[in-house]
Design an enzyme around this catalytic site. Structure first.
Site, PDB file in Angstrom:
ATOM      1  N   LYS A   1       1.031  56.004 -11.740  1.00 57.42           N
ATOM      2  CA  LYS A   1       1.484  56.996 -10.509  1.00 57.42           C
ATOM      3  C   LYS A   1       0.065  57.120  -9.715  1.00 57.42           C
ATOM      4  CE  LYS A   1       5.551  58.590 -10.918  1.00 57.42           C
ATOM      5  NZ  LYS A   1       6.430  58.831  -9.732  1.00 57.42           N
TER       6      LYS A   1
ATOM      7  N   TYR B   1       1.885  55.789 -17.832  1.00 62.62           N
ATOM      8  CA  TYR B   1       2.662  56.311 -16.798  1.00 62.62           C
ATOM      9  C   TYR B   1       1.725  57.040 -15.680  1.00 62.62           C
ATOM     10  CZ  TYR B   1       5.147  60.348 -14.524  1.00 62.62           C
ATOM     11  OH  TYR B   1       5.682  61.029 -13.413  1.00 62.62           O
TER      12      TYR B   1
ATOM     13  N   THR C   1       2.138  63.174  -9.263  1.00 62.22           N
ATOM     14  CA  THR C   1       2.445  64.368 -10.450  1.00 62.22           C
ATOM     15  C   THR C   1       1.185  64.843 -11.156  1.00 62.22           C
ATOM     16  OG1 THR C   1       2.912  63.649 -13.007  1.00 62.22           O
ATOM     17  CG2 THR C   1       2.487  61.929 -11.829  1.00 62.22           C
TER      18      THR C   1
ATOM     19  N   GLU D   1       0.347  64.900 -14.096  1.00 65.07           N
ATOM     20  CA  GLU D   1      -0.137  63.993 -15.108  1.00 65.07           C
ATOM     21  C   GLU D   1      -1.629  63.183 -14.478  1.00 65.07           C
ATOM     22  OE1 GLU D   1       0.565  63.157 -18.497  1.00 65.07           O
ATOM     23  OE2 GLU D   1       1.445  65.024 -18.130  1.00 65.07           O
TER      24      GLU D   1
HETATM   25  P1  NAP Z   1      14.513  61.190 -13.695  1.00 66.92           P
HETATM   26  O1  NAP Z   1      15.298  62.411 -14.016  1.00 66.92           O
HETATM   27  O2  NAP Z   1      13.812  60.519 -15.024  1.00 66.92           O
HETATM   28  O3  NAP Z   1      15.005  60.276 -12.655  1.00 66.92           O
HETATM   29  C1  NAP Z   1      14.351  58.931 -12.383  1.00 66.92           C
HETATM   30  C2  NAP Z   1      15.330  58.267 -11.566  1.00 66.92           C
HETATM   31  O4  NAP Z   1      14.509  57.159 -11.264  1.00 66.92           O
HETATM   32  C3  NAP Z   1      16.748  58.146 -12.215  1.00 66.92           C
HETATM   33  O5  NAP Z   1      17.547  58.077 -11.035  1.00 66.92           O
HETATM   34  C4  NAP Z   1      16.671  56.518 -12.506  1.00 66.92           C
HETATM   35  O6  NAP Z   1      17.961  55.719 -12.667  1.00 66.92           O
HETATM   36  C5  NAP Z   1      15.559  56.154 -11.451  1.00 66.92           C
HETATM   37  N1  NAP Z   1      14.914  54.657 -11.639  1.00 66.92           N
HETATM   38  C6  NAP Z   1      14.120  54.471 -12.901  1.00 66.92           C
HETATM   39  N2  NAP Z   1      13.764  53.178 -12.626  1.00 66.92           N
HETATM   40  C7  NAP Z   1      14.365  52.550 -11.687  1.00 66.92           C
HETATM   41  C8  NAP Z   1      14.096  51.411 -11.252  1.00 66.92           C
HETATM   42  N3  NAP Z   1      13.618  50.455 -11.668  1.00 66.92           N
HETATM   43  N4  NAP Z   1      14.775  51.233  -9.853  1.00 66.92           N
HETATM   44  C9  NAP Z   1      15.434  52.287  -9.164  1.00 66.92           C
HETATM   45  N5  NAP Z   1      15.656  53.314  -9.896  1.00 66.92           N
HETATM   46  C10 NAP Z   1      15.070  53.586 -10.886  1.00 66.92           C
HETATM   47  O7  NAP Z   1      12.964  61.855 -13.121  1.00 66.92           O
HETATM   48  P2  NAP Z   1      12.864  63.264 -12.447  1.00 66.92           P
HETATM   49  O8  NAP Z   1      12.632  64.412 -13.422  1.00 66.92           O
HETATM   50  O9  NAP Z   1      13.940  63.747 -11.548  1.00 66.92           O
HETATM   51  O10 NAP Z   1      11.541  63.045 -11.464  1.00 66.92           O
HETATM   52  C11 NAP Z   1      11.620  62.309 -10.195  1.00 66.92           C
HETATM   53  C12 NAP Z   1      10.359  61.889  -9.805  1.00 66.92           C
HETATM   54  O11 NAP Z   1       9.263  62.811  -9.741  1.00 66.92           O
HETATM   55  C13 NAP Z   1       9.799  60.779 -10.754  1.00 66.92           C
HETATM   56  O12 NAP Z   1       9.218  59.717 -10.061  1.00 66.92           O
HETATM   57  C14 NAP Z   1       8.743  61.756 -11.702  1.00 66.92           C
HETATM   58  O13 NAP Z   1       7.823  60.313 -12.184  1.00 66.92           O
HETATM   59  C15 NAP Z   1       8.258  62.708 -10.871  1.00 66.92           C
HETATM   60  N6  NAP Z   1       7.872  63.486 -11.526  1.00 66.92           N
HETATM   61  C16 NAP Z   1       8.578  64.344 -12.074  1.00 66.92           C
HETATM   62  C17 NAP Z   1       8.200  65.579 -12.670  1.00 66.92           C
HETATM   63  C18 NAP Z   1       8.936  66.605 -13.322  1.00 66.92           C
HETATM   64  O14 NAP Z   1       8.423  67.334 -14.233  1.00 66.92           O
HETATM   65  N7  NAP Z   1      10.427  66.300 -13.485  1.00 66.92           N
HETATM   66  C19 NAP Z   1       6.943  66.115 -12.356  1.00 66.92           C
HETATM   67  C20 NAP Z   1       5.896  65.326 -11.469  1.00 66.92           C
HETATM   68  C21 NAP Z   1       6.638  64.320 -10.871  1.00 66.92           C
HETATM   69  P3  NAP Z   1      18.794  55.970 -13.889  1.00 66.92           P
HETATM   70  O15 NAP Z   1      19.410  57.281 -13.681  1.00 66.92           O
HETATM   71  O16 NAP Z   1      19.625  54.895 -13.773  1.00 66.92           O
HETATM   72  O17 NAP Z   1      18.026  55.838 -14.994  1.00 66.92           O
HETATM   73  O1  F7E Z   2       6.147  66.687 -22.712  1.00 62.32           O
HETATM   74  C1  F7E Z   2       4.806  67.781 -25.924  1.00 62.32           C
HETATM   75  C2  F7E Z   2       4.307  66.667 -25.069  1.00 62.32           C
HETATM   76  O2  F7E Z   2       7.699  64.828 -22.241  1.00 62.32           O
HETATM   77  C3  F7E Z   2       5.696  68.070 -22.448  1.00 62.32           C
HETATM   78  C4  F7E Z   2       7.553  64.175 -16.963  1.00 62.32           C
HETATM   79  O3  F7E Z   2       8.453  64.611 -16.106  1.00 62.32           O
HETATM   80  O4  F7E Z   2       6.085  66.241 -16.349  1.00 62.32           O
HETATM   81  C5  F7E Z   2       6.800  65.341 -17.581  1.00 62.32           C
HETATM   82  O5  F7E Z   2       5.921  64.917 -18.498  1.00 62.32           O
HETATM   83  C6  F7E Z   2       4.675  68.351 -23.596  1.00 62.32           C
HETATM   84  C7  F7E Z   2       3.916  66.907 -23.994  1.00 62.32           C
HETATM   85  O6  F7E Z   2       6.688  66.117 -20.254  1.00 62.32           O
HETATM   86  C8  F7E Z   2       7.537  66.733 -27.999  1.00 62.32           C
HETATM   87  O7  F7E Z   2       3.333  65.742 -26.046  1.00 62.32           O
HETATM   88  C9  F7E Z   2       5.972  68.223 -28.033  1.00 62.32           C
HETATM   89  O8  F7E Z   2       2.576  67.645 -24.251  1.00 62.32           O
HETATM   90  O9  F7E Z   2       8.522  67.482 -21.694  1.00 62.32           O
HETATM   91  P1  F7E Z   2       7.437  66.209 -21.634  1.00 62.32           P
HETATM   92  P2  F7E Z   2       5.354  65.569 -19.731  1.00 62.32           P
HETATM   93  O10 F7E Z   2       4.897  64.512 -20.792  1.00 62.32           O
HETATM   94  O11 F7E Z   2       4.516  66.811 -19.496  1.00 62.32           O
HETATM   95  C10 F7E Z   2       5.068  65.314 -15.686  1.00 62.32           C
HETATM   96  C11 F7E Z   2       4.462  66.382 -14.538  1.00 62.32           C
HETATM   97  C12 F7E Z   2       5.857  64.134 -15.281  1.00 62.32           C
HETATM   98  O12 F7E Z   2       5.465  63.536 -14.251  1.00 62.32           O
HETATM   99  C13 F7E Z   2       6.509  63.325 -15.876  1.00 62.32           C
HETATM  100  O13 F7E Z   2       7.365  62.474 -15.171  1.00 62.32           O
HETATM  101  O14 F7E Z   2       5.584  68.224 -24.654  1.00 62.32           O
HETATM  102  N1  F7E Z   2       5.847  67.408 -26.823  1.00 62.32           N
HETATM  103  N2  F7E Z   2       7.004  67.498 -28.970  1.00 62.32           N
HETATM  104  C14 F7E Z   2       6.902  66.734 -26.609  1.00 62.32           C
HETATM  105  N3  F7E Z   2       7.405  66.132 -25.574  1.00 62.32           N
HETATM  106  C15 F7E Z   2       8.542  65.249 -25.692  1.00 62.32           C
HETATM  107  N4  F7E Z   2       9.129  64.703 -24.722  1.00 62.32           N
HETATM  108  N5  F7E Z   2       9.087  65.398 -27.002  1.00 62.32           N
HETATM  109  C16 F7E Z   2       8.838  66.113 -28.180  1.00 62.32           C
HETATM  110  O15 F7E Z   2       9.592  66.036 -29.090  1.00 62.32           O
END
Ligand code: NAP
Ligand code: F7E
Length: 358
Positions: free
Chosen positions: A161, A157, A133, A135
């Site tokens: 990672k 987090y 990520t 992050e």
């Molecule tokens: P998500 O929608 O939160 O999905 C997370 C998945 O992990 C869900 O299927 C959840 O199951 C499962 N899970 C959580 N804890 C678990 C455990 N202990 N054992 C088995 N499964 C578990 O995340 P996403 O947005 O699809 O992201 C996919 C991956 O990419 C994650 O690793 C995230 O950290 C990473 N990532 C995401 C982004 C982004 O912007 N979306 C960017 C960079 C990296 P449940 O459905 O039961 O909760």
């Molecule tokens: O926040 C701000 C918050 O929670 C984005 C995950 O998929 O991407 C994701 O992490 C920004 C942050 O995503 C609210 O403070 C303001 O600056 O949508 P987010 P994230 O933290 O960037 C990375 C790449 C991952 O890997 C992660 O798994 O928005 N923000 N107000 C807020 N965020 C949330 N959630 N809620 C608010 O009310």
């Protein structure tokens, strides 16, 4: 040609569901790990069972990343050609409340898979993809972050990672495994979890339009992110494993917008003009211009966005934007979806959802 077998952890999540569909279309047999939950958690993948072409090649297994035994048994039974480790406690804000749990799942969970592959002597057969990520860059050390930019994680987090990123590299180098990191910047979609900011905004606005809620409460609206579409990004996860050699790749759109911009463009998409007044915790957005016939629940100068300090994080990542030159060259990467297309897709989806629920 023999059908490839893929195992996806996190199959019930946003990316897992899109990746499963993508691989099934490529004629893979797809296995997914789902957690036991007290109610159904398969909303995002239920439609796969309804597809005649897919359902005979799609299998779910109960497991949990923190339970080495369950993970190892599933890998032993399937002997997958490719494993995509997408499971995680993926919410940055929540990771401050659950630091230990987040670390168990994201860090030790990743090690559990890698070590299972090694102990089962599948190093030559099974390719491993780790969902890394942006992050990891946290407090940014370079204007645009590439594979060579120094990491500076700012949350439990991101720290968990970081371990997962390095252990993937360690197993690659120590045991000659095909183990790659896709360092993905934020990616969203109509399937995005409801508490991530983009989906919280599109749902919040849809509820306001339908008279279900009257105001949306947010934290730091000045955060800058590089937002892509999850559907485009899962194709890249697959491409990372189709390379000649195992490696790490940045996947990003190379465009950056603020949360505030995202809110404005969502309203603009609906033909509604908002204005911002006040500063800091008193900053808020008011309705300035709208079509009264189209939106009967809205009122002139109604306050639709307010700041609530409970959504601020103990440590914030202010500014992220990727440099994906390497992926463009080697993976032939080209982001397909603009922020405007992403907003229209998410808004249309949520308007429909809450129009029905009204
Ligand atoms: P998500 O929608 O939160 O999905 C997370 C998945 O992990 C869900 O299927 C959840 O199951 C499962 N899970 C959580 N804890 C678990 C455990 N202990 N054992 C088995 N499964 C578990 O995340 P996403 O947005 O699809 O992201 C996919 C991956 O990419 C994650 O690793 C995230 O950290 C990473 N990532 C995401 C982004 C982004 O912007 N979306 C960017 C960079 C990296 P449940 O459905 O039961 O909760
Ligand atoms: O926040 C701000 C918050 O929670 C984005 C995950 O998929 O991407 C994701 O992490 C920004 C942050 O995503 C609210 O403070 C303001 O600056 O949508 P987010 P994230 O933290 O960037 C990375 C790449 C991952 O890997 C992660 O798994 O928005 N923000 N107000 C807020 N965020 C949330 N959630 N809620 C608010 O009310």
């Amino acid at each position: 040609m023999k059908k490839k077998k893929a195992l996806i952890t996190g199959i019930t999540g946003q990316d897992g569901s899109y990746l499963a569909e993508f691989l099934l279309k490529k004629n893979y047999t797809v296995h997914g790990i789902k957690r036991k939950s007290s109610s159904y958690n398969t909303d995002r993948i239920d439609q796969i069972y309804e597809n005649k072409k897919f359902k005979s090649r799609f299998f779910l297994h109960y497991g949990d990343l923190v339970d080495f035994g369950s993970i190892s048994e599933i890998i032993k039974e399937i002997k997958p050609d490719e494993i995509y480790n997408l499971a995680a406690q993926s919410h940055v804000g929540v990771s401050f409340k659950l630091p230990n749990y987040t670390t168990q799942v994201n860090a030790i969970g990743t090690l559990n898979i890698l070590d299972s592959i090694k102990k089962l002597k599948l190093e030559k057969k099974t390719k491993f993809y780790q969902a890394s990520t942006s992050e990891l860059f946290g407090e940014i050390q370079e204007k645009k972050q590439s594979e060579n930019t120094k990491f500076y994680p700012k949350s439990p987090y991101a720290s968990s990672k970081l371990f997962a990123y390095w252990i993937t590299k360690n197993y690659r180098e120590s045991y000659n495994m095909f183990a790659s990191n896709g360092i993905l910047f934020n990616h969203e979609s109509p399937r995005r979890g409801e508490t991530f900011v983009t989906r919280k905004i599109t749902i919040g606005i849809s509820k306001i339009i339908n008279g279900i809620d009257d105001c949306l409460y947010l934290g730091n609206i000045y955060a800058l992110r590089d937002w892509g579409h999850a559907k485009d990004y899962v194709e890249m996860c697959w491409k990372v494993l189709q390379c000649n050699k195992s490696d790490d790749f940045i996947i990003a759109t190379e465009k950056q917008y603020s949360v505030k911009f995202f809110i404005e463009k969502c309203f603009q998409y609906l033909g509604i003009k908002i204005v911002w007044v006040g500063k800091g915790l008193k900053e808020r957005a008011l309705i300035k211009k709208f079509d009264k016939q189209k939106y009967p629940k809205l009122k002139d100068r109604m306050v639709v966005v307010k700041i609530d300090k409970k959504y601020f994080r103990p440590n914030e990542v202010d500014n992220l934007i990727g440099n994906s030159t390497k992926a463009k060259k080697i993976l032939n990467w080209k982001p397909k979806t603009t922020i405007y297309k992403l907003i229209s897709e998410m808004m249309d989806n949520d308007l429909k959802l809450f129009n029905k629920k009204r």
